[in-house]
Design an enzyme around this catalytic site. Structure first.
Site, PDB file in Angstrom:
ATOM      1  N   ASN A 210       0.847  -1.198   0.000  1.00  0.00           N
ATOM      2  CA  ASN A 210       0.000   0.000   0.000  1.00  0.00           C
ATOM      3  C   ASN A 210       0.877   1.239   0.000  1.00  0.00           C
ATOM      4  O   ASN A 210       2.099   1.145  -0.025  1.00  0.00           O
ATOM      5  CB  ASN A 210      -0.958  -0.030   1.202  1.00  0.00           C
ATOM      6  CG  ASN A 210      -0.202  -0.153   2.498  1.00  0.00           C
ATOM      7  OD1 ASN A 210       0.577   0.716   2.865  1.00  0.00           O
ATOM      8  ND2 ASN A 210      -0.398  -1.262   3.209  1.00  0.00           N
ATOM      9  N   ASP A 279      -5.301  -5.706   5.099  1.00  0.00           N
ATOM     10  CA  ASP A 279      -6.436  -6.433   5.682  1.00  0.00           C
ATOM     11  C   ASP A 279      -6.534  -7.855   5.127  1.00  0.00           C
ATOM     12  O   ASP A 279      -7.132  -8.726   5.743  1.00  0.00           O
ATOM     13  CB  ASP A 279      -7.737  -5.669   5.405  1.00  0.00           C
ATOM     14  CG  ASP A 279      -7.792  -4.380   6.215  1.00  0.00           C
ATOM     15  OD1 ASP A 279      -7.248  -4.372   7.341  1.00  0.00           O
ATOM     16  OD2 ASP A 279      -8.353  -3.379   5.725  1.00  0.00           O
ATOM     17  N   LYS A 289       7.299 -18.219 -10.086  1.00  0.00           N
ATOM     18  CA  LYS A 289       6.782 -17.000 -10.710  1.00  0.00           C
ATOM     19  C   LYS A 289       5.582 -17.333 -11.604  1.00  0.00           C
ATOM     20  O   LYS A 289       5.670 -18.266 -12.420  1.00  0.00           O
ATOM     21  CB  LYS A 289       7.898 -16.352 -11.531  1.00  0.00           C
ATOM     22  CG  LYS A 289       7.516 -15.017 -12.102  1.00  0.00           C
ATOM     23  CD  LYS A 289       8.619 -14.437 -12.974  1.00  0.00           C
ATOM     24  CE  LYS A 289       8.072 -13.234 -13.711  1.00  0.00           C
ATOM     25  NZ  LYS A 289       8.871 -12.893 -14.877  1.00  0.00           N
ATOM     26  N   PHE A 323      -4.695   4.261  14.639  1.00  0.00           N
ATOM     27  CA  PHE A 323      -4.919   5.252  13.584  1.00  0.00           C
ATOM     28  C   PHE A 323      -6.163   4.843  12.810  1.00  0.00           C
ATOM     29  O   PHE A 323      -6.461   3.641  12.712  1.00  0.00           O
ATOM     30  CB  PHE A 323      -3.712   5.307  12.630  1.00  0.00           C
ATOM     31  CG  PHE A 323      -2.566   6.099  13.183  1.00  0.00           C
ATOM     32  CD1 PHE A 323      -1.780   5.574  14.207  1.00  0.00           C
ATOM     33  CD2 PHE A 323      -2.272   7.366  12.698  1.00  0.00           C
ATOM     34  CE1 PHE A 323      -0.738   6.309  14.741  1.00  0.00           C
ATOM     35  CE2 PHE A 323      -1.226   8.107  13.218  1.00  0.00           C
ATOM     36  CZ  PHE A 323      -0.463   7.583  14.242  1.00  0.00           C
ATOM     37  N   LYS A 337     -13.926   2.319  15.652  1.00  0.00           N
ATOM     38  CA  LYS A 337     -12.655   1.569  15.780  1.00  0.00           C
ATOM     39  C   LYS A 337     -12.092   1.690  17.206  1.00  0.00           C
ATOM     40  O   LYS A 337     -11.564   0.724  17.758  1.00  0.00           O
ATOM     41  CB  LYS A 337     -11.618   2.076  14.767  1.00  0.00           C
ATOM     42  CG  LYS A 337     -11.905   1.595  13.354  1.00  0.00           C
ATOM     43  CD  LYS A 337     -10.954   2.177  12.314  1.00  0.00           C
ATOM     44  CE  LYS A 337     -11.469   1.829  10.922  1.00  0.00           C
ATOM     45  NZ  LYS A 337     -10.722   2.490   9.844  1.00  0.00           N
ATOM     46  N   LYS A 341     -11.711  -1.770  19.158  1.00  0.00           N
ATOM     47  CA  LYS A 341     -10.348  -2.251  19.388  1.00  0.00           C
ATOM     48  C   LYS A 341      -9.861  -1.928  20.804  1.00  0.00           C
ATOM     49  O   LYS A 341      -8.689  -2.125  21.116  1.00  0.00           O
ATOM     50  CB  LYS A 341      -9.405  -1.683  18.319  1.00  0.00           C
ATOM     51  CG  LYS A 341      -9.855  -2.069  16.893  1.00  0.00           C
ATOM     52  CD  LYS A 341      -8.846  -1.740  15.814  1.00  0.00           C
ATOM     53  CE  LYS A 341      -9.460  -1.988  14.434  1.00  0.00           C
ATOM     54  NZ  LYS A 341      -8.476  -2.023  13.353  1.00  0.00           N
TER      55      LYS A 341
HETATM   56  N1  CTP Z   1      -4.822  -2.521  12.070  1.00  0.00           N
HETATM   57  C1  CTP Z   1      -4.255  -3.671  12.579  1.00  0.00           C
HETATM   58  N2  CTP Z   1      -4.392  -4.853  11.903  1.00  0.00           N
HETATM   59  C2  CTP Z   1      -5.089  -4.925  10.750  1.00  0.00           C
HETATM   60  C3  CTP Z   1      -5.667  -3.715  10.231  1.00  0.00           C
HETATM   61  C4  CTP Z   1      -5.495  -2.550  10.918  1.00  0.00           C
HETATM   62  O1  CTP Z   1      -3.627  -3.637  13.621  1.00  0.00           O
HETATM   63  N3  CTP Z   1      -5.209  -6.082  10.118  1.00  0.00           N
HETATM   64  C5  CTP Z   1      -4.671  -1.266  12.835  1.00  0.00           C
HETATM   65  C6  CTP Z   1      -3.983  -0.144  12.085  1.00  0.00           C
HETATM   66  O2  CTP Z   1      -2.600  -0.149  12.332  1.00  0.00           O
HETATM   67  C7  CTP Z   1      -4.656   1.096  12.645  1.00  0.00           C
HETATM   68  C8  CTP Z   1      -6.040   0.636  13.013  1.00  0.00           C
HETATM   69  O3  CTP Z   1      -5.962  -0.791  13.118  1.00  0.00           O
HETATM   70  O4  CTP Z   1      -4.018   1.565  13.816  1.00  0.00           O
HETATM   71  C9  CTP Z   1      -7.108   1.002  12.019  1.00  0.00           C
HETATM   72  O5  CTP Z   1      -6.703   0.674  10.726  1.00  0.00           O
HETATM   73  P1  CTP Z   1      -7.585   1.043   9.450  1.00  0.00           P
HETATM   74  O6  CTP Z   1      -6.934   0.475   8.236  1.00  0.00           O
HETATM   75  O7  CTP Z   1      -7.975   2.479   9.479  1.00  0.00           O
HETATM   76  O8  CTP Z   1      -8.912   0.279   9.743  1.00  0.00           O
HETATM   77  P2  CTP Z   1      -9.335  -1.201   9.693  1.00  0.00           P
HETATM   78  O9  CTP Z   1      -9.521  -1.679  11.096  1.00  0.00           O
HETATM   79  O10 CTP Z   1      -8.447  -2.030   8.825  1.00  0.00           O
HETATM   80  O11 CTP Z   1     -10.804  -1.069   9.032  1.00  0.00           O
HETATM   81  P3  CTP Z   1     -11.212  -0.671   7.546  1.00  0.00           P
HETATM   82  O12 CTP Z   1     -10.078  -1.065   6.656  1.00  0.00           O
HETATM   83  O13 CTP Z   1     -12.443  -1.462   7.327  1.00  0.00           O
HETATM   84  O14 CTP Z   1     -11.453   0.810   7.574  1.00  0.00           O
END
Ligand code: CTP
Length: 398
Positions: A210, A279, A289, A323, A337, A341
């Protein structure tokens, strides 16, 4: 407001080839707001002209004990009293020996005896001179008196060998000076910071990643370290250099990050989870490959563990900071969140705004706290935001 505004720094330059690098140190310290004065030994003046330091700092440079005072009546006492901190760079073996034994046979060593200011020394010399038991003993004596010794770097030395003895980079020396003056609001605390974007492999040559640059996390690690914390930085893919004096643990995938984070979790006081964790990951990573035979093909993705959610569920005394990167309904999604969390506060940013989010140096955020308090911040540098995050962490830990 610069980090070193109003600070008086006395630099002692002794006779090593690395003296030229200290011009850069003096220049950076001045740009950070410090009033810099330089004393050179006669040997140092063989390597760099005093005028170079004079032009860089805007202050007269002192070399000779009896050359006639440049600015003061009793010059060695005036210089000794001027300093909030004394930095010796480069510090030669000869200087270390004299300082360790209280010998005062030139202006610099006399000032070193006369000052009550704390001293930071950056030894730089040939590896064998540095490793010599006499030099090591002298460093021990100085350290036992509270002198801070900056570890010499390893690399090519002017004497033609590859070894330990290089002066640390000017940036790193200045970071130590900034750290010296910073209020130690996180002293005695251990902080875990995650940063960067995880890389999820598709085959041996491809991966899903990303846009995260790691800047926010690296700045947070730097700010926490400067504030006196012991910092573990668990880093996925980034495009920035790590800050000095943090323990860097490199990972690639979300699963590796999860393992690395859990291994530290019980021993930390706070976690700042700024990593952009993928995610999803590829269900069946190809061993070879993938060839472009097919006109189209589908990658099956499976969900990665949510690391922060797991930390929230296992939380004992740790403070948790998350975040939320959103493109709409910022406050609503971020609050959800925070609750789901089990966080103490969340840094919410609308990544769709200009000057916020990935790969830029600035951010525009809202902090949402567990007790419902909301703090809105204008656009600011990620370094400034990192300081605010560290301040909030410190307030909540104390
Ligand atoms: N995070 C994590 N593990 C994951 C995804 C996210 O620990 N698999 C943490 C990120 O580091 C961040 C927070 O969760 O501090 C929120 O991440 P974000 O990408 O904004 O949200 P998601 O929980 O992944 O939800 P969505 O993608 O549906 O918005």
């Amino acid at each position: 407001m610069n980090e070193l505004d109003g600070k008086n720094i006395l630099i002692g330059v002794t006779g090593g080839i690395a003296a030229y690098k200290v011009v850069e140190v003096a220049s950076r310290l001045k740009k950070l707001g410090a009033n810099v004065r330089v004393i050179m030994t006669k040997a140092a003046a063989e390597f760099v002209a005093p005028r170079t330091f004079q032009e860089t700092t805007g202050n007269a440079v002192s070399v000779e004990m009896f050359a006639g005072a440049v600015n003061f009546h009793v010059e060695h006492i005036a210089l000794a009293n001027f300093a909030d901190v004394v930095l010796i760079a480069p510090a030669t073996a000869n200087f270390l020996a004299k300082a360790a034994h209280g010998i005062a046979d030139d202006l610099l060593t006399t000032v070193v005896l006369a000052t009550t200011a704390p001293m930071i020394v950056a030894p730089s010399m040939n590896t064998h001179m540095l490793e010599h038991p006499a030099t090591q003993k002298n460093l021990e004596i100085l350290a036992s008196r509270g002198v801070q010794i900056l570890d010499a770097a390893t690399g090519w030395l002017a004497c033609g060998i590859n070894g330990k003895g290089r002066l640390p980079e000017p940036e790193d020396i200045c970071a130590e000076i900034v750290k010296f003056f910073a209020p130690k609001i996180l002293r005695g605390k251990k902080i875990l910071v995650t940063a960067g974007g995880t890389m999820e492999p598709i085959d041996p040559v491809r991966f899903i990643c990303n846009r995260s640059s790691g800047k926010m996390g690296y700045e947070t690690a730097r700010a926490a370290q400067i504030s006196g914390a012991e910092v573990v930085l668990i880093s996925a893919n980034v495009s920035v250099a790590p800050p000095p004096n943090v323990r860097l643990v490199k990972v690639e995938t979300a699963l590796e990050m999860r393992d690395a984070v859990l291994a530290e979790y019980d021993s930390v006081d706070a976690v700042v989870m700024s990593a952009a964790v993928s995610d999803y990951r590829v269900k069946n990573v190809a061993a070879q490959k993938i060839k472009k035979d097919a006109e189209s093909f589908t990658l099956e993705l499976v969900k990665n563990p949510d690391i922060l959610r797991e930390l929230g569920a296992r939380k004992t005394n740790q403070l948790l900071v998350g975040f939320a990167a959103e493109t709409q309904n910022l406050i609503e999604y971020a609050r959800a969140k925070l609750t789901e969390k089990n966080l103490d506060f969340i840094v919410a940013n609308n990544v769709a705004q200009e000057g916020a989010g990935f790969a830029v140096d600035t951010n525009i955020v809202t902090l949402i706290h567990r007790d419902g308090a909301v703090e809105n911040f204008p656009k600011m540098s990620k370094a400034a935001l990192a300081e605010i995050i560290v301040q909030r962490v410190a307030e909540k830990l104390h």
